[in-house]
Design an enzyme around this catalytic site. Sequence first.
Site, short mmCIF file in Angstrom:
data_model
loop_
_atom_site.label_atom_id
_atom_site.label_comp_id
_atom_site.label_asym_id
_atom_site.label_seq_id
_atom_site.Cartn_x
_atom_site.Cartn_y
_atom_site.Cartn_z
N HIS A 19 0.88 -1.18 0.00
CA HIS A 19 0.00 0.00 0.00
C HIS A 19 0.91 1.22 0.00
O HIS A 19 1.60 1.47 1.00
CB HIS A 19 -0.87 0.03 1.26
CG HIS A 19 -1.73 -1.19 1.45
ND1 HIS A 19 -3.05 -1.23 1.08
CD2 HIS A 19 -1.46 -2.41 1.97
CE1 HIS A 19 -3.56 -2.43 1.38
NE2 HIS A 19 -2.60 -3.16 1.92
N PHE A 20 0.95 1.95 -1.11
CA PHE A 20 1.88 3.09 -1.22
C PHE A 20 1.19 4.45 -1.07
O PHE A 20 1.83 5.48 -1.24
CB PHE A 20 2.69 3.00 -2.52
CG PHE A 20 3.86 2.02 -2.47
CD1 PHE A 20 4.21 1.36 -1.29
CD2 PHE A 20 4.63 1.79 -3.59
CE1 PHE A 20 5.28 0.46 -1.24
CE2 PHE A 20 5.71 0.90 -3.56
CZ PHE A 20 6.04 0.24 -2.38
N ARG A 21 -0.12 4.46 -0.80
CA ARG A 21 -0.83 5.65 -0.27
C ARG A 21 -1.01 6.81 -1.22
O ARG A 21 -1.57 7.83 -0.81
CB ARG A 21 -0.14 6.18 1.01
CG ARG A 21 0.14 5.13 2.08
CD ARG A 21 -1.10 4.50 2.54
NE ARG A 21 -0.88 3.66 3.73
CZ ARG A 21 -1.68 2.65 4.06
NH1 ARG A 21 -2.75 2.35 3.32
NH2 ARG A 21 -1.45 1.94 5.13
N HIS B 188 -9.33 -9.59 0.47
CA HIS B 188 -9.09 -9.43 1.91
C HIS B 188 -10.27 -10.13 2.56
O HIS B 188 -11.40 -9.67 2.46
CB HIS B 188 -9.05 -7.94 2.26
CG HIS B 188 -8.89 -7.69 3.73
ND1 HIS B 188 -7.85 -6.99 4.25
CD2 HIS B 188 -9.66 -8.05 4.79
CE1 HIS B 188 -7.96 -6.93 5.57
NE2 HIS B 188 -9.06 -7.56 5.91
N ASP C 287 2.39 -6.95 2.60
CA ASP C 287 1.29 -6.10 3.05
C ASP C 287 1.84 -4.80 3.66
O ASP C 287 1.37 -4.34 4.70
CB ASP C 287 0.38 -6.83 4.05
CG ASP C 287 -0.92 -6.07 4.27
OD1 ASP C 287 -1.22 -5.13 3.51
OD2 ASP C 287 -1.66 -6.42 5.22
O1 DOR Z 1 -3.62 -3.80 8.32
C1 DOR Z 1 -3.98 -3.47 7.20
N1 DOR Z 1 -3.63 -2.29 6.68
N2 DOR Z 1 -4.74 -4.31 6.50
C2 DOR Z 1 -5.32 -3.92 5.35
O2 DOR Z 1 -6.09 -4.68 4.80
C3 DOR Z 1 -5.13 -2.57 4.83
C4 DOR Z 1 -3.87 -2.00 5.30
C5 DOR Z 1 -3.77 -0.51 5.07
O3 DOR Z 1 -3.98 -0.09 3.92
O4 DOR Z 1 -3.46 0.22 5.99
#
Ligand code: DOR
Length: 447
Positions: free
Chosen positions: A64-66, A181, A305
């Site tokens: 997840h690069f936001r 998920h 993740d």
């Molecule tokens: O812990 C998590 N963080 N699980 C997820 O499914 C999403 C991720 C996030 O994007 O922060």
Amino acid sequence: MSQAFDLLIRGGTCVTPNGVEEANVGVIGGRIAVIGSLSNAKAAEVFEAKGLHVLPGVIDTQVHFREPGNEHKEDLESGSRAAVLGGVTAVFEMPNTNPPTTSRLALDDKLARASSRMHCDHAFYVGATPDNIGALGILENLPGVAGVKAFLGSSTGSLLLDHEDDIATMLKAGRRRVAVHSEDEARLRERKPLAKSGDVRTHPFWRDVETARVSTERVLRLARQAGRRLHVLHVTTAEELPLLAEARDFATAETTPQHLTLAAPECYERLGTYAQMNPPIREARHRDALWRAVSEGLIDVIGSDHAPHTREEKERTYPDTPSGMPGVQTLVTILLDHVNAGRLSLPRFVDLTSAGAARILGIAGKGRIAQGYDADFTIVDVNAKRKIENSWIASKCGWTPFDGMTTTGWPVATIIRGQTVMRDGAVLAEGRGAPVRFVETLAPSAA
Ligand code: DOR
């Protein structure tokens, strides 16, 4: 015959389809040209790999690069910098950005932002919502798309696809493998009061084993009915494993270094909300079961993740704290440490971090050291021993749950399509990452 290569990786121990063997690897035009003794070879660049292991480039299939929307936590540049520093050559990025990646416009925007800024190769998942189901069959085939991702239970961001009819329709709305998920939203809502204010140790009780099990049971049933390939992301419970074992004709599974390394309640006592993620880190019996699943071949890939949040966000009062922890930079060293401890063989490491991704997601020309494949290499020193420290983390969040842990086995260089992007902890080539190609969606080529 003397051959001229762009790059010659000399004297390393390579993990190839033949096994673990000493070989020289010659690269021309970003691809692996020859694997062999190459005694008379000439090359523009020589990488002396004696004493090192040359692995296929590590592909992190869940980060997840936001960007866009939460660039204060991470962006495509900083996240991919962390990736190459950690020995990762390609990442598949998740759609729970703001706006979420749920349309062609949002995908084009991410690809444009990635171009000339990302340091590693990349692809993006498209998020499933009740509103875009009809478009998913088209969206999943666009260039640079890794596939469809559905949040069956809510986590970080707004993406959610929890109604059974919608999940069933989504599974019938395309052909490629769908990543999920898997936590049951109804049970999450019902149990939310069990998340006790200020006590993150209650996180795995709120989001309990049954929440994961019933969701995985349901989505496997629906995928079987739809005849759709499914990929269950970050599997965390012993109870889901027999369900997955019954579904190997169409289902694949991922787990994470965190779930293989940390365990409750110790991780919550030591790390507090920094150990909070979804699905949660659970007691040691689940970790042991996941290791058995790794050794029995039930786990297909290990993804990090990577889900960075700032310290300020993590230091709020649980459950107002976001779930997730960074991991793209520590994936390789944490897993090599497990190799060193005898929990994993080096060929199985490669299977879980490159070949497995290529096999289950149909990556074109990556995932093994083989003639004609992209010259992507993660070069490692399996004997190097070092302490993981927050100060090493290139991610904008600036912390890792593994701070203070000494690991054996470290990445020394990251080579992407023949270019040395990272060497000895320094990023040498900036912003050269390109979209990953997939066999099911190859675009027609003029050549
Ligand atoms: O812990 C998590 N963080 N699980 C997820 O499914 C999403 C991720 C996030 O994007 O922060």
